[in-house]
Design a protein around this motif. Structure first.
Motif, mmCIF file in Angstrom:
data_model
loop_
_atom_site.group_PDB
_atom_site.id
_atom_site.type_symbol
_atom_site.label_atom_id
_atom_site.label_comp_id
_atom_site.label_asym_id
_atom_site.label_seq_id
_atom_site.Cartn_x
_atom_site.Cartn_y
_atom_site.Cartn_z
ATOM 1 N N PRO A 35 0.944 -1.575 0.051
ATOM 2 C CA PRO A 35 0.151 -0.162 -0.256
ATOM 3 C C PRO A 35 1.054 0.887 0.212
ATOM 4 O O PRO A 35 0.303 2.067 -0.500
ATOM 5 C CB PRO A 35 -1.058 0.097 1.731
ATOM 6 C CG PRO A 35 0.107 -1.335 2.362
ATOM 7 C CD PRO A 35 0.404 -1.973 1.495
ATOM 8 N N THR A 36 2.125 1.252 0.547
ATOM 9 C CA THR A 36 2.318 2.706 0.925
ATOM 10 C C THR A 36 2.731 2.976 -0.115
ATOM 11 O O THR A 36 3.431 4.030 -1.067
ATOM 12 C CB THR A 36 3.582 1.885 2.142
ATOM 13 O OG1 THR A 36 3.398 2.360 2.550
ATOM 14 C CG2 THR A 36 4.176 3.659 2.179
ATOM 15 N N ILE A 74 2.781 1.675 -3.464
ATOM 16 C CA ILE A 74 1.867 2.131 -4.096
ATOM 17 C C ILE A 74 1.290 3.142 -4.479
ATOM 18 O O ILE A 74 1.491 4.230 -5.764
ATOM 19 C CB ILE A 74 0.777 1.083 -4.555
ATOM 20 C CG1 ILE A 74 1.219 -0.421 -4.892
ATOM 21 C CG2 ILE A 74 -0.973 1.249 -5.467
ATOM 22 C CD1 ILE A 74 1.910 -0.804 -6.233
ATOM 23 N N HIS A 75 0.836 3.610 -2.946
ATOM 24 C CA HIS A 75 0.245 4.961 -2.620
ATOM 25 C C HIS A 75 1.269 6.147 -3.639
ATOM 26 O O HIS A 75 0.731 7.190 -4.310
ATOM 27 C CB HIS A 75 0.146 5.080 -1.769
ATOM 28 C CG HIS A 75 -0.595 6.902 -0.736
ATOM 29 N ND1 HIS A 75 -1.927 7.297 -0.642
ATOM 30 C CD2 HIS A 75 0.882 7.316 -0.520
ATOM 31 C CE1 HIS A 75 -1.496 8.871 -0.630
ATOM 32 N NE2 HIS A 75 -0.325 8.967 -0.763
ATOM 33 N N ALA A 76 2.804 5.890 -3.179
ATOM 34 C CA ALA A 76 4.027 6.479 -3.109
ATOM 35 C C ALA A 76 3.828 7.149 -4.445
ATOM 36 O O ALA A 76 4.047 8.313 -5.841
ATOM 37 C CB ALA A 76 4.334 7.163 -2.172
ATOM 38 N N ALA A 77 4.303 5.286 -5.556
ATOM 39 C CA ALA A 77 4.153 5.802 -6.839
ATOM 40 C C ALA A 77 3.024 6.548 -7.543
ATOM 41 O O ALA A 77 2.971 7.166 -9.004
ATOM 42 C CB ALA A 77 4.367 4.720 -7.718
ATOM 43 N N ARG A 78 1.473 6.529 -7.150
ATOM 44 C CA ARG A 78 0.428 6.743 -7.666
ATOM 45 C C ARG A 78 0.333 8.770 -7.615
ATOM 46 O O ARG A 78 -0.027 9.448 -8.410
ATOM 47 C CB ARG A 78 -1.229 6.624 -7.023
ATOM 48 C CG ARG A 78 -1.666 7.311 -7.339
ATOM 49 C CD ARG A 78 -3.500 6.679 -6.987
ATOM 50 N NE ARG A 78 -3.405 5.209 -7.399
ATOM 51 C CZ ARG A 78 -3.116 4.406 -6.899
ATOM 52 N NH1 ARG A 78 -3.137 4.319 -5.339
ATOM 53 N NH2 ARG A 78 -4.133 3.019 -7.232
ATOM 54 N N SER A 79 0.831 9.049 -6.135
ATOM 55 C CA SER A 79 1.129 10.591 -6.305
ATOM 56 C C SER A 79 2.534 11.221 -6.464
ATOM 57 O O SER A 79 1.765 12.069 -7.710
ATOM 58 C CB SER A 79 1.248 10.371 -4.488
ATOM 59 O OG SER A 79 0.727 10.180 -3.598
ATOM 60 N N GLY A 110 1.934 13.219 2.664
ATOM 61 C CA GLY A 110 2.494 11.885 2.979
ATOM 62 C C GLY A 110 2.938 10.645 2.184
ATOM 63 O O GLY A 110 2.817 9.350 2.763
ATOM 64 N N VAL A 111 3.909 11.034 1.507
ATOM 65 C CA VAL A 111 4.673 10.446 0.183
ATOM 66 C C VAL A 111 5.617 9.837 1.203
ATOM 67 O O VAL A 111 6.699 10.960 1.224
ATOM 68 C CB VAL A 111 4.927 11.080 -1.044
ATOM 69 C CG1 VAL A 111 5.730 9.597 -1.559
ATOM 70 C CG2 VAL A 111 2.824 11.485 -1.812
ATOM 71 N N SER A 112 6.017 8.748 1.392
ATOM 72 C CA SER A 112 7.247 7.622 1.795
ATOM 73 C C SER A 112 7.898 7.063 0.640
ATOM 74 O O SER A 112 7.549 6.218 -0.333
ATOM 75 C CB SER A 112 6.631 6.928 2.780
ATOM 76 O OG SER A 112 8.138 6.466 3.291
ATOM 77 N N LEU A 113 8.978 7.850 0.652
ATOM 78 C CA LEU A 113 9.829 7.268 -0.627
ATOM 79 C C LEU A 113 10.351 5.414 -0.615
ATOM 80 O O LEU A 113 11.482 5.330 -1.192
ATOM 81 C CB LEU A 113 11.415 8.050 -1.448
ATOM 82 C CG LEU A 113 10.153 9.147 -1.603
ATOM 83 C CD1 LEU A 113 11.533 10.307 -1.841
ATOM 84 C CD2 LEU A 113 9.231 9.352 -2.925
ATOM 85 N N SER A 121 13.379 16.619 -1.365
ATOM 86 C CA SER A 121 13.551 17.601 -1.043
ATOM 87 C C SER A 121 12.229 19.140 -1.611
ATOM 88 O O SER A 121 12.116 20.075 -1.375
ATOM 89 C CB SER A 121 14.747 18.630 -1.283
ATOM 90 O OG SER A 121 16.248 18.114 -1.104
ATOM 91 N N LEU A 122 11.804 18.111 -2.682
ATOM 92 C CA LEU A 122 10.728 18.982 -3.042
ATOM 93 C C LEU A 122 9.629 18.949 -3.021
ATOM 94 O O LEU A 122 8.817 19.684 -2.727
ATOM 95 C CB LEU A 122 10.954 18.994 -4.872
ATOM 96 C CG LEU A 122 12.147 19.071 -5.710
ATOM 97 C CD1 LEU A 122 11.858 18.955 -7.172
ATOM 98 C CD2 LEU A 122 12.150 20.576 -6.331
ATOM 99 N N LEU A 123 9.086 17.938 -2.057
ATOM 100 C CA LEU A 123 7.665 17.407 -2.153
ATOM 101 C C LEU A 123 6.864 18.452 -0.542
ATOM 102 O O LEU A 123 6.124 18.644 -0.665
ATOM 103 C CB LEU A 123 7.667 16.402 -1.314
ATOM 104 C CG LEU A 123 7.928 15.051 -2.978
ATOM 105 C CD1 LEU A 123 7.616 13.415 -2.240
ATOM 106 C CD2 LEU A 123 6.712 15.214 -3.953
ATOM 107 N N PRO A 124 8.351 18.850 0.144
ATOM 108 C CA PRO A 124 7.514 20.039 1.882
ATOM 109 C C PRO A 124 7.599 21.164 1.243
ATOM 110 O O PRO A 124 7.374 22.029 1.189
ATOM 111 C CB PRO A 124 9.426 19.791 2.728
ATOM 112 C CG PRO A 124 9.441 18.193 2.168
ATOM 113 C CD PRO A 124 9.839 18.048 0.928
#
Length: 847
Positions: free
Chosen positions: A231-232, A234-239, A313-316, A331-334
């Motif tokens: 789940p983590t 796939i959620h990150a990749a989708r985002s 909430g994106v975790s790489l 670095s870019l996401l925040p």
């Protein structure tokens, strides 16, 4: 029944009691129904039994019989009777065929024959199973084969997805390649119409790839199944696919605008590049272009909001990213929520940013590095300065200068030089510190070098701007101060920088050692004199630091996009720790600084308790680096909510390596303690009582020798050596007496208790004098009246460049199970402590 020896019997494909009948043969038992026929409706009619072969129609299970003739065997013609083998039952083997039918056959033919017999056997056994048995067999087969099947499908799908990712990234890399090359500093290449059109095509192609990817992640069933397992990830990749899609939309829009205005932009950039006046740059961004950009940002606001939402909430972790890719994305996401919030505040904020870069007219900001080795109210002495000028987004070349060359006269020093501008120098000698700081300021004159007198940075910035315009005639739009730790943080992002003149490479690890060597070590200073051809050692010793600052600023201004995000994060954090202090003469921008960083303002609220200890090293030395500070404060609350403080502050001045201290050895610190305005002083000790004359000092100057326990047993001033070294104060400190000498004064409470230099705060201040390798304990007690009915809260504000060890205890009759306690090292950030009560127990929470 056992098979006869020497024979291989083909089983019927139908279960027992459902055998297909030979034409004319009587049927026994139940006949097969249409639903059991492998291919119902073929060669049948409604008047015949389902499953009965029609004339001239082969059995649906019939296989091609082996022809013995082709192997030299004559097989008699056998009529097809409907059995799977196409032969009579039991099959009659020719006399020259042995029981092992595969013997003598070519290997491939034998293998195929063996497989056919195996398939028929499996079919026969399956048909003989009961209905529950058939269901169980199918389930087992499905379970066994499903992982392999899914693996194949997912592998195919993964290849497709990976291909799309590579394609999209490849188009973005192509954009980078389009604008690469060309002359260094030629920004007009980014607005060349042909290049922009090529880039537009690549961005459009990348958008198509990423849009397809995001659709796959939203609707593909196999990805949905995988999301239940990972789940983590796939959620990150989708985002990330949605963010990439939105980013290409932004790119398409901005490139379209750039194409529209490219002729005027190219003309402006080329004119700026050809201009040799680096001190007064021509603008890059006109008001017309800035207005068009604002309109684009209004249009793109929903896109940025979408990116900001997907960034939450994106975790790489677990994604197949390289270290560099992971670092860039993390670095870019925040920053996306921050950028979105800025855009949501409308054109007014963007107009303020346009004001900052000088879209309407040039803006000049004073840049000053602070030397924390000589502690001042804002964090350090500002001996260097440079004008940071922006005109339409074009920054003028930064040239750092030594303030001493303008405000000091070194003519009487060996190799010294007179001030660069005698008129300016004369003006400084006739200036006094502004009120209310003139009540304690000990030096007879006052200039820009002294203007950092308030720990409230906006107040200090206004004083600097006032005196700078008076001395240099330049109107400032703001002031920027920073400490050496910030330089370390910047070097962490940029990597090492080189100073060619000195053959030095400066890193975050060796920065402090290099600065100290060239500023404080006579060998380093002499090298600066030789390289810079400056006879005056006092002026030469800051030359290396000036080169470091200039080189660092040039590096920061040309950082690639991948490093801008981490650099921005470093700047915001440095504002909170007071390593970077920014003031601009624009209310909207000041509000943004307060919202995302810190204005380093003094807390003047009287709705809660507060404590701000400020030290001012006016010794004209660089001894602050050897002084550590610890603060212990015990607060006792009475039943009415009044808070009585018992503060113990230890200043430990130790130089264990016996390094040479630049300037006089004795540490002379004007200390101020700021508390709520209606506070009442109870007692104090450790402050020099100048009016009472000398207590001890150098015998050679006629004073009694100072003992190791300077003021007797239990003395607040204790030295590590039996010989207490104390030297003359600099002649600048006329406020310490007519002729400041090598002496210590009796100690007692603060000498300044009624004249606060900060509005809304009470102040207890006075001189604290410490010889080298001695420890001074300063004590203060005061009472703060009850300020709130909502419980006890204390705002603790540490001084910039001071990271004290803090030990805070709150005692209350409501906390019968024990006192609330906190201990820790403050890192420059203002901290609110709140007393929280749960039953009889209490705790100190802080944020």
């Amino acid at each position: 029944m056992p098979e006869p020896p020497g024979q291989k019997v083909f089983r019927s494909p139908y279960p027992s009691g459902q055998l297909s009948q030979h034409p004319g043969q009587s049927s026994h038992g139940q006949q097969p129904i249409g639903g059991n026929h492998p291919n119902p409706g073929i060669g049948t009619n409604n008047n015949q039994l389902a499953g009965t072969p029609q004339p001239k129609m082969p059995s649906p299970y019939m296989t091609k019989p082996l022809s013995g003739a082709q192997y030299g065997v004559q097989n008699p013609p056998i009529q097809n009777n409907g059995y799977a083998s196409g032969t009579a039952f039991p099959p009659q083997l020719p006399s020259n065929i042995h029981a092992n039918q595969n013997r003598g056959l070519p290997p491939d033919v034998a293998s195929r024959a063996k497989k056919r017999r195996l398939i028929h056997r499996v079919r026969n056994r399956y048909q003989r199973l009961s209905l529950p048995g058939k269901i169980m067999a199918l389930v087992l087969i499905f379970v066994i084969l499903l992982p392999s099947l899914l693996g194949v499908l997912e592998a195919i799908n993964g290849v497709i997805l990976y291909s799309q990712v590579r394609s999209g990234v490849g188009h973005l890399q192509a954009v980078q390649a389009i604008f690469s090359g060309g002359a260094k500093g030629d920004y007009s290449k980014y607005f060349d119409p042909d290049k922009l059109k090529q880039a537009q095509a690549e961005i459009t192609a990348a958008h198509s790839d990423f849009a397809t990817l995001s659709d796959e992640f939203d609707h593909d069933g196999s990805i949905g199944f995988a999301s239940s397992l990972l789940p983590t990830q796939i959620h990150a990749a989708r985002s990330l696919t949605h963010i990439a899609t939105d980013a290409t939309i932004v790119g398409e829009k901005l490139i379209s605008t750039a194409l529209q205005h490219s002729p005027s932009i190219v003309q402006t950039l080329r004119a700026s590049a050809a201009d040799k006046d680096t001190a007064h740059p021509k603008p890059y961004v006109t008001q017309e272009v800035f207005t068009a950009l604002n309109q684009d940002l209004d249009t793109l606001l929903p896109v940025f909001q979408d990116m900001s939402n997907y960034a939450q909430g994106v975790s790489l972790d677990g994604l197949p990213l390289s270290a560099s890719q992971s670092h860039m994305i993390s670095s870019l996401l925040p920053l996306l929520p921050t950028v979105t919030t800025l855009l949501e505040q409308g054109p007014g904020v963007r107009d303020a940013l346009g004001w900052l870069i000088g879209v309407d007219q040039p803006r000049t900001f004073l840049l000053e590095p602070m030397d924390s080795a000589e502690l001042r109210s804002t964090g350090g002495f500002t001996g260097q300065f440079g004008e940071l000028t922006f005109n339409g987004g074009h920054m003028a070349k930064l040239q750092m200068k030594n303030i001493g060359a303008y405000e000091e006269d070194h003519s009487n020093n060996h190799g010294g030089s007179p001030p660069i501008d005698r008129a300016l120098y004369n003006k400084v000698t006739q200036q006094n510190a502004p009120p209310p700081y003139n009540a304690w300021w000990p030096i007879a004159n006052f200039g820009v070098r002294d203007a950092t007198v308030s720990a409230d940075f906006p107040t200090t910035a206004k004083v600097i701007m006032q005196y700078y315009q008076g001395e240099f005639g330049t109107h400032l739009s703001g002031v920027i101060l920073f400490t050496p730790p910030l330089i370390k943080q910047v070097l962490h992002v940029t990597g090492p920088i080189t100073i060619p003149q000195y053959g030095e490479t400066v890193t975050e690890q060796n920065l402090e050692a290099k600065l100290h060597y060239y500023q404080l070590d006579n060998k380093g200073i002499y090298r600066e004199q030789m390289i810079e051809h400056i006879p005056d050692a006092e002026l030469a010793r800051k030359a290396f630091t000036q080169h470091v600052t200039q080189s660092l600023m040039a590096t920061v201004m040309h950082l690639p996009l991948t490093q801008l995000a981490p650099m921005g994060a470093q700047m915001l954090q440095a504002m909170k720790t007071k390593d970077l202090q920014v003031y601009v003469d624009n209310p909207q921008l000041e509000d943004l600084v307060a919202k995302y960083g810190s204005t380093v303002s003094m807390d003047r609220s009287n709705s809660h308790d507060g404590l701000y200890v400020v030290q001012e090293n006016l010794s004209a030395n660089k001894a602050s680096q050897y002084v550590s500070t610890s603060i212990k404060d015990t607060v006792t609350l009475d039943q009415q909510g009044n808070a009585t403080h018992a503060l113990t502050m230890v200043l430990d001045y130790q130089n264990p390596k016996n390094d040479t201290v630049y300037g006089p050895n004795t540490y002379r610190d004007y200390m101020r303690v700021y508390v709520p305005k209606d506070s009442t002083l109870v007692s104090g000790n450790g402050f020099s009582q100048l009016s009472q004359g000398a207590y001890c000092g150098l015998p050679s100057e006629g004073f009694p020798a100072c003992q190791q326990n300077v003021y007797g047993d239990g003395s607040p001033l204790v030295c590590s050596s039996s010989t207490v070294g104390i030297d003359d104060a600099t002649f600048y400190l006329s406020g310490l007496g007519v002729n400041p000498a090598a002496e210590l004064y009796p100690i007692g409470g603060p000498t300044n208790t009624t004249r606060s230099d900060e509005a809304g705060r009470a102040m207890f201040g006075g001189w604290v004098v410490i010889p080298p390798n001695c420890k001074m304990t300063v004590t203060l007690s005061w009472t703060v009246p009850a300020l709130s009915q909502g419980g006890y809260n204390l705002m603790f504000q540490p001084q910039a460049s001071v990271n004290p060890q803090v030990d805070l205890t709150v005692k209350s009759t409501a906390c019968s199970s024990g006192d609330a306690h906190f201990t820790g090292t403050m890192n420059g950030q203002d901290t609110m402590f709140s007393l929280k009560q749960q039953g009889a127990s209490c705790s100190l929470q802080h944020k």
